[in-house]
Structures are given as C-alpha cells and as structure tokens.
Scaffold this active site. Structure first.
Site, PDB file in Angstrom:
ATOM      1  N   HIS A  80      46.526  39.651  22.530  1.00 15.02           N
ATOM      2  CA  HIS A  80      45.367  38.833  22.128  1.00 15.02           C
ATOM      3  C   HIS A  80      45.114  37.764  23.203  1.00 15.02           C
ATOM      4  O   HIS A  80      45.003  36.571  22.902  1.00 15.02           O
ATOM      5  CB  HIS A  80      45.604  38.177  20.756  1.00 15.02           C
ATOM      6  N   ALA A 101      40.897  36.018  25.949  1.00 17.39           N
ATOM      7  CA  ALA A 101      40.209  34.729  26.158  1.00 17.39           C
ATOM      8  C   ALA A 101      41.135  33.689  26.803  1.00 17.39           C
ATOM      9  O   ALA A 101      40.728  32.540  26.982  1.00 17.39           O
ATOM     10  CB  ALA A 101      39.695  34.204  24.821  1.00 17.39           C
ATOM     11  N   ASP A 160      43.496  44.638  22.641  1.00 18.55           N
ATOM     12  CA  ASP A 160      43.982  43.270  22.840  1.00 18.55           C
ATOM     13  C   ASP A 160      44.358  42.650  21.494  1.00 18.55           C
ATOM     14  O   ASP A 160      44.919  41.570  21.463  1.00 18.55           O
ATOM     15  CB  ASP A 160      42.845  42.453  23.496  1.00 18.55           C
ATOM     16  N   ILE A 184      29.546  38.663  23.785  1.00 17.70           N
ATOM     17  CA  ILE A 184      30.540  39.421  24.573  1.00 17.70           C
ATOM     18  C   ILE A 184      30.035  40.836  24.861  1.00 17.70           C
ATOM     19  O   ILE A 184      30.178  41.337  25.983  1.00 17.70           O
ATOM     20  CB  ILE A 184      31.906  39.455  23.846  1.00 17.70           C
ATOM     21  N   GLU A 227      49.614  40.233  14.062  1.00 15.36           N
ATOM     22  CA  GLU A 227      49.898  39.697  15.401  1.00 15.36           C
ATOM     23  C   GLU A 227      51.045  38.700  15.321  1.00 15.36           C
ATOM     24  O   GLU A 227      50.969  37.766  14.514  1.00 15.36           O
ATOM     25  CB  GLU A 227      48.637  39.041  15.973  1.00 15.36           C
TER      26      GLU A 227
HETATM   27  N1  NAI Z   1      40.221  39.133  21.983  1.00 17.25           N
HETATM   28  C1  NAI Z   1      39.841  37.885  21.987  1.00 17.25           C
HETATM   29  O1  NAI Z   1      40.541  37.007  22.472  1.00 17.25           O
HETATM   30  C2  NAI Z   1      38.511  37.511  21.439  1.00 17.25           C
HETATM   31  C3  NAI Z   1      37.932  38.236  20.427  1.00 17.25           C
HETATM   32  N2  NAI Z   1      36.696  37.899  19.953  1.00 17.25           N
HETATM   33  C4  NAI Z   1      36.106  38.710  18.894  1.00 17.25           C
HETATM   34  O2  NAI Z   1      34.867  39.227  19.370  1.00 17.25           O
HETATM   35  C5  NAI Z   1      33.884  39.106  18.352  1.00 17.25           C
HETATM   36  C6  NAI Z   1      32.505  39.026  18.979  1.00 17.25           C
HETATM   37  O3  NAI Z   1      32.366  37.824  19.705  1.00 17.25           O
HETATM   38  P1  NAI Z   1      30.927  37.362  20.264  1.00 17.25           P
HETATM   39  O4  NAI Z   1      30.281  38.461  20.983  1.00 17.25           O
HETATM   40  O5  NAI Z   1      31.132  36.083  20.969  1.00 17.25           O
HETATM   41  O6  NAI Z   1      30.184  37.101  18.891  1.00 17.25           O
HETATM   42  P2  NAI Z   1      28.612  37.217  18.612  1.00 17.25           P
HETATM   43  O7  NAI Z   1      28.438  36.633  17.257  1.00 17.25           O
HETATM   44  O8  NAI Z   1      27.849  36.656  19.745  1.00 17.25           O
HETATM   45  O9  NAI Z   1      28.349  38.784  18.555  1.00 17.25           O
HETATM   46  C7  NAI Z   1      28.738  39.610  17.515  1.00 17.25           C
HETATM   47  C8  NAI Z   1      27.675  40.687  17.396  1.00 17.25           C
HETATM   48  O10 NAI Z   1      28.132  41.656  16.451  1.00 17.25           O
HETATM   49  C9  NAI Z   1      26.998  42.046  15.679  1.00 17.25           C
HETATM   50  N3  NAI Z   1      27.459  42.619  14.415  1.00 17.25           N
HETATM   51  C10 NAI Z   1      27.811  41.992  13.277  1.00 17.25           C
HETATM   52  N4  NAI Z   1      28.166  42.893  12.345  1.00 17.25           N
HETATM   53  C11 NAI Z   1      28.013  44.114  12.907  1.00 17.25           C
HETATM   54  C12 NAI Z   1      28.202  45.437  12.455  1.00 17.25           C
HETATM   55  N5  NAI Z   1      28.576  45.698  11.187  1.00 17.25           N
HETATM   56  N6  NAI Z   1      27.982  46.457  13.315  1.00 17.25           N
HETATM   57  C13 NAI Z   1      27.574  46.215  14.590  1.00 17.25           C
HETATM   58  N7  NAI Z   1      27.329  44.981  15.071  1.00 17.25           N
HETATM   59  C14 NAI Z   1      27.572  43.945  14.240  1.00 17.25           C
HETATM   60  C15 NAI Z   1      26.175  40.779  15.512  1.00 17.25           C
HETATM   61  O11 NAI Z   1      24.833  41.073  15.190  1.00 17.25           O
HETATM   62  C16 NAI Z   1      26.328  40.150  16.883  1.00 17.25           C
HETATM   63  O12 NAI Z   1      25.277  40.532  17.748  1.00 17.25           O
HETATM   64  C17 NAI Z   1      34.311  37.849  17.580  1.00 17.25           C
HETATM   65  O13 NAI Z   1      33.844  37.891  16.247  1.00 17.25           O
HETATM   66  C18 NAI Z   1      35.815  37.900  17.648  1.00 17.25           C
HETATM   67  O14 NAI Z   1      36.354  38.552  16.530  1.00 17.25           O
HETATM   68  C19 NAI Z   1      35.998  36.846  20.467  1.00 17.25           C
HETATM   69  C20 NAI Z   1      36.531  36.112  21.475  1.00 17.25           C
HETATM   70  C21 NAI Z   1      37.868  36.331  21.983  1.00 17.25           C
HETATM   71  O1  LIG Z   2      37.455  33.488  20.173  1.00 16.41           O
HETATM   72  C1  LIG Z   2      38.165  34.223  19.458  1.00 16.41           C
HETATM   73  O2  LIG Z   2      37.749  34.735  18.407  1.00 16.41           O
HETATM   74  C2  LIG Z   2      39.556  34.523  19.857  1.00 16.41           C
HETATM   75  O3  LIG Z   2      40.147  35.374  19.301  1.00 16.41           O
HETATM   76  C3  LIG Z   2      40.185  33.778  20.992  1.00 16.41           C
HETATM   77  O4  LIG Z   2      41.303  34.486  21.411  1.00 16.41           O
HETATM   78  C4  LIG Z   2      40.564  32.389  20.586  1.00 16.41           C
HETATM   79  O5  LIG Z   2      41.644  31.909  21.297  1.00 16.41           O
HETATM   80  P1  LIG Z   2      42.707  30.886  20.655  1.00 16.41           P
HETATM   81  O6  LIG Z   2      42.085  29.548  20.631  1.00 16.41           O
HETATM   82  O7  LIG Z   2      43.005  31.341  19.275  1.00 16.41           O
HETATM   83  O8  LIG Z   2      43.891  30.922  21.527  1.00 16.41           O
END
Ligand code: NAI
Ligand SMILES: O=C(O)C(=O)[C@H](O)COP(=O)(O)O
Length: 329
Positions: free
Chosen positions: A278, A281, A254, A149, A259
């Site tokens: 939230h 996604a 978000d 992301i 929550e």
């Molecule tokens: N608001 C929403 O609906 C969503 C929220 N998320 C959140 O976003 C987060 C990231 O998602 P992605 O990018 O897909 O995961 P990802 O695993 O691809 O990226 C996470 C990055 O954070 C880095 N990281 C880990 N610990 C760290 C630290 N202490 N300081 C700095 N960087 C650090 C990792 O090295 C990695 O590059 C998820 O863990 C989730 O909590 C994800 C999808 C939807």
């Molecule tokens: O991918 C994540 O982490 C999220 O927080 C997404 O919002 C997941 O969506 P839900 O499946 O929980 O609706």
C-alpha cells in the site's frame, strides 16, 4: 487546540501545527488505545487506520476528522456526518504518484522484471528469453474509474502509445471521450477487450468484488490486471485461482483485503504477481501534499469554517454549520 493522530503525518504537516495545537500521536492504530486522548480532542487525523463510529461517539469535543488521502472507506463517514463532523480528504494530492505506480506495475509485469531479478540473482541466466516480454505500445488499457488517478494513468498510458478505454458510470460518454478514452457502458465488456486493466474506483458496496471469478475468466489469457485502489475490489481468492490456472497473465496489487496480509496468504504465492505494501502514494511529493492539505482543512474546520474537500458535503446541512462560511482554500 488538540489534534490526535493515529500515525504521525510527515514533518512538513506537523510543522503547520506548531504553536497552534497540541499533537498526540497514538503508537497503536487501534481506536481503543487512544479513546482516552479523544475526550478533549478537537481533531483526529487518520491514515490507513480504521475510524469507527465508537471512536466518534466517544469524542465529545471532536470537530473534524482528517484523512490524509482520498479513499475514506476506513472512516465511518455516516456517523461523523450525523454528528456534524466533516471528514476532510485530500483529492488530487496523490494522483500522479499512484498513477505512476500503476504504470510501473504494468511495465514490471510486461517485462517480467521481478522474475528476471529473482532468477538471475539465483544464478539462472537461462531466464533470458524463457518467457517473452511484450510492448505496451498499441495495447488496450481498460481503466475502471476515470477520476483523478484514473485520468492521470490514462495520460501516462497515452504517452506510451496505448489505446485508452474507460468505464465510469458517473461520467457521460462525452466526458469520457473528452478525456481521450473510448467509452464503455458495461465494465465486463471493457474487461474482455483489455490487454491491461487498471482499477481506480473507490471501495463501495457497488465495487466490492466487482472483479470475481466470472469476470477474470472472461478476460484475455494474456491480460494483466493492476489494482492500486483498494483490496476487496478484486476478489482475492478468485484472483489467486485465476493466476494459478493461468486464466490471466499477471497481476499487480498495492492493496489487500487485510493489510498487512499474512505471509502465508495464498495470493502472495501466486505466479506472475507483483505486490507493494500500500505504498503507491508514499512518495516524497505526495506525503507532503497529503499531510499539508489535510492539516490545512482540519484547522479551517476546527476554527469553524467550512472546507470544500470533505467526504460528504451534506455534513454542512447539520444545524452546527448553519451560519458558517467557507474557508479560503
Ligand atoms: N494505493 C494507494 O495508496 C491509493 C489508493 N487510492 C484509491 O484510489 C481511489 C480513487 O482515487 P481518486 O482517483 O483520487 O478518486 P476520484 O474520486 O477522483 O475518482 C474515483 C472515480 O471512480 C468513479 N467511480 C465511483 N464508483 C464507481 C463504480 N462503481 N464503477 C466505476 N467507477 C466508479 C467515480 O465516478 C470517480 O470518477 C480512492 O478511492 C482510493 O481508494 C487513492 C490514493 C492512494
Ligand atoms: O489516498 C488514499 O486513499 C491512500 O490509500 C493513501 O495511501 C493514503 O496514504 P496514508 O496517509 O494512509 O499513508
């Protein structure tokens, strides 16, 4: 086969189980309310609901836990792994959606859109020009966590003419620069130079409260901070104080520690704050990708195949997986 879901996945995901599995959808996300159903369940699919050790230990037939998403902080992965139960996740299924949401928050805040809408609908045309908007072009965006992301967010920001800098202790300087970002070894230094901060780290013991009073007070007074990652990474009480005191110019979030947050939560009454439930996604595209990827992985594991997209691959060191092969992705 039996699948239990704490909340239904979208129809495109459910269809994949037609004729293969019985699906029980819990009408309440409290594990205590579906524990009975777990007695003969092969798979449990959770959305943002908690999946604690108790639910895992009381599910004798459980072979896999699916998390329709990327953040698995709500799942007791340690207990699942100790039982040889993989936690299937869906990396990359929602990266574009969340990145667009983060950038949408940047635009909305920098153009004062929410305030303009609220005031104008109350008849206050004088809001026009009352507070100057600003352009994103040429501004520094500091990205915390340059994963799927974070990188997608960087790509969109680059297209807007922003200067990208990033902090990710799991990537080398060369890797960060390879993604077109200036490398920061220290996130507090990155926060100081950023006009906009966008958070994309997972919630872990290291990241909880990584942005608190001290870090907020050292940011530019004109800075914006966006959190589309997890509640708790920014200390909410400290963010409330910083917004009220004008220590930063605005925030978009978000995600919340609890929550949904209570309607009288002081954070929700802050000036220059925009929020969403939230839902970063929750796009037409991402919900399908998350559901289908999750169901596909859960089916593979339930059928005895290893699936690569799991929260902790050391689960396959468990004796249960001794002779298993990887499924085709
Ligand atoms: N608001 C929403 O609906 C969503 C929220 N998320 C959140 O976003 C987060 C990231 O998602 P992605 O990018 O897909 O995961 P990802 O695993 O691809 O990226 C996470 C990055 O954070 C880095 N990281 C880990 N610990 C760290 C630290 N202490 N300081 C700095 N960087 C650090 C990792 O090295 C990695 O590059 C998820 O863990 C989730 O909590 C994800 C999808 C939807
Ligand atoms: O991918 C994540 O982490 C999220 O927080 C997404 O919002 C997941 O969506 P839900 O499946 O929980 O609706």
């Amino acid at each position: 086969m039996k699948f239990v879901m704490t909340q239904a996945v979208c129809p495109e995901g459910l269809q994949m189980l037609d004729g293969i599995a019985d699906v029980y959808v819990a009408d309440n996300q409290d594990p205590n309310n579906y524990l009975d159903e777990m007695k003969n369940a092969d798979a449990l699919i959770v959305r943002i609901a908690k999946c604690d050790g108790h639910a895992i230990e009381n599910s004798p037939n459980l072979k896999v836990i699916g998390r329709t998403g990327v953040g698995y902080d709500s799942v007791d992965v340690k207990t699942a792994t100790a039982h040889g139960i993989p936690v299937v996740i869906t990396p990359g299924a929602n990266n574009r959606s969340v990145a667009e949401h983060a950038v949408a928050m940047m635009f909305a805040l920098s153009k004062n859109l929410v305030e303009a809408q609220t005031e104008m609908c109350k008849g206050n045309w004088e809001i026009r020009g009352a507070k100057k908007a600003f352009e994103l072009e040429g501004k520094n965006v500091g990205i915390l966590g340059l994963g799927a992301i974070g990188r997608e967010t960087a790509k969109i920001c680059e297209g807007c003419g922003m200067k990208i800098a990033a902090y990710d202790p799991f990537l080398s300087k060369e890797q960060v620069e390879g993604y077109g970002a200036e490398y920061y070894e220290n996130y507090e230094e990155l926060l100081k130079i950023s006009d906009v901060v966008s958070i994309h780290v997972p919630l872990t013991e290291e990241t909880r409260n990584m942005i608190s009073r001290k870090q907020l007070s050292e940011m530019k007074k004109t800075a914006l901070i966006i959190n589309c990652s997890r509640g708790g990474i920014i200390n909410e009480a400290d963010l409330t104080e910083a917004l009220k005191a004008g220590e930063i110019a605005g925030a978009g979030t978000d995600v919340f520690c609890n929550e949904p947050p209570k309607t009288d939560d002081p954070l929700l009454n802050c000036p220059n704050l925009i929020v969403s439930p939230h839902s970063a996604a929750q796009t037409r595209e991402a919900v399908i990708k998350m559901a289908q990827m999750c169901v596909k992985g859960c089916l593979a594991v339930a059928e005895g195949k290893k699936w690569p997209f799991v929260a902790d691959r050391s689960v396959y060191d468990h004796p249960k997986w001794k002779d298993a092969e990887y499924a085709e992705v």
